[in-house]
Design an enzyme around this catalytic site. Sequence first.
Site, PDB file in Angstrom:
ATOM      1  N   THR A  16       0.830  -1.210   0.000  1.00 56.72           N
ATOM      2  CA  THR A  16       0.000   0.000   0.000  1.00 56.72           C
ATOM      3  C   THR A  16       0.867   1.263   0.000  1.00 56.72           C
ATOM      4  OG1 THR A  16      -0.123   0.050   2.419  1.00 56.72           O
ATOM      5  CG2 THR A  16      -1.874  -1.147   1.261  1.00 56.72           C
ATOM      6  N   GLY A  17       2.174   1.087  -0.099  1.00 52.95           N
ATOM      7  CA  GLY A  17       3.088   2.220  -0.062  1.00 52.95           C
ATOM      8  C   GLY A  17       3.124   2.995  -1.370  1.00 52.95           C
ATOM      9  N   LYS A 146      20.719  -0.544   0.138  1.00 53.13           N
ATOM     10  CA  LYS A 146      20.458  -1.544  -0.903  1.00 53.13           C
ATOM     11  C   LYS A 146      21.715  -2.348  -1.241  1.00 53.13           C
ATOM     12  CE  LYS A 146      16.423   0.610  -3.040  1.00 53.13           C
ATOM     13  NZ  LYS A 146      15.805   1.134  -4.277  1.00 53.13           N
TER      14      LYS A 146
END
Length: 343
Positions: A16-17, A146
């Site tokens: 839902t981001g 990352k």
Amino acid sequence: MSNDFKPTNVLIIGGTGTIGAYITSSLLSAATPKPYTTLSLFTRPGWDSDPSSQKTQLIKHWQSQGLNVVTGDVESLDEAGFTNVFEDGKFDTVISCLGRATLKYQPKIIDAAEHSKSVQWFLPSEFGTDVAHNEKSAQEPTHVGKLALRKHIREKIRRLKVTYVVTGPYFDMWLYPTPGYEQAGGFVPAEKKAYIVGDGEGKVGFCTMWDVGKFVTATLRHPAQSFGKALKVQSFIVTPNEVLSEFQKQTGSDFEVTKTPLPEIESLEDILWDKKSDNPQPNPLATFVTLRRIWARGGTLYEKNDNEVLEVNQENLDTLEEGVRRYLAGGYKGETFGVKARA
């Protein structure tokens, strides 16, 4: 894992981001046959406690399209807890859409997937800038999290298949100036102003946010071609000056243009990252300025992207014209994903 593996039960974490909502929506609206049998969303307990909230309405809308919901908390759930979630749901494919603030939880999630009996394929939240674009990438402060995950995967993950979907900058977000640091780039149609880094002639490879969803959907349709790869995908490649021309064409107005030389942007970076301090206290907006400098210096360009690997044709992707039109109509901040506003 056999070479004829196809995703069956797919779980999205962070769906839902900011970018996750586009990926979830795209997967739900994928053409038949869909690249999965069931699609589930991992979200916090109590997501439906406020029926009027945008999140509640969005998830209920998705449920009407066939989405399943699994509840849990990314922060508090430990590795064993995630393993149980994966095995209880018989999930064979996990897509992480976690945002920058929650990327630190990815290692325990991928370890849980590695140790589960069900998960075969994992797509980390690598959507965005290529953190391994060139020899200088490892020194970029924006890439630390990352790159650490990639190292963790190389050293710890043996059984699981992993695919990075590297999209470059989201065009929809690139168009918005960084508040207080507009000189780092962006467009303000209401004021007929444009802020461009450098001379505006350097090409930048973009993905629109809807196309990120298309590329993830295409990845699920091509598991064998995607396993173990960092797929570089793009909607279009244009210069900032071409974007400016498109704005002026669609609005019928000339824009006041401010162009900032790259050395000035780099000096601004030093200030925002507080590099001269013995105890640096970086400005939270430093990340956005650094990323814009990386993009302006060619950090999105390749001899060839991987669109063809996923059999995504250019005619099925957004164009510069469509991206600008969408921005003028309200941009990604106004996207409703098909949820009708309540009266």
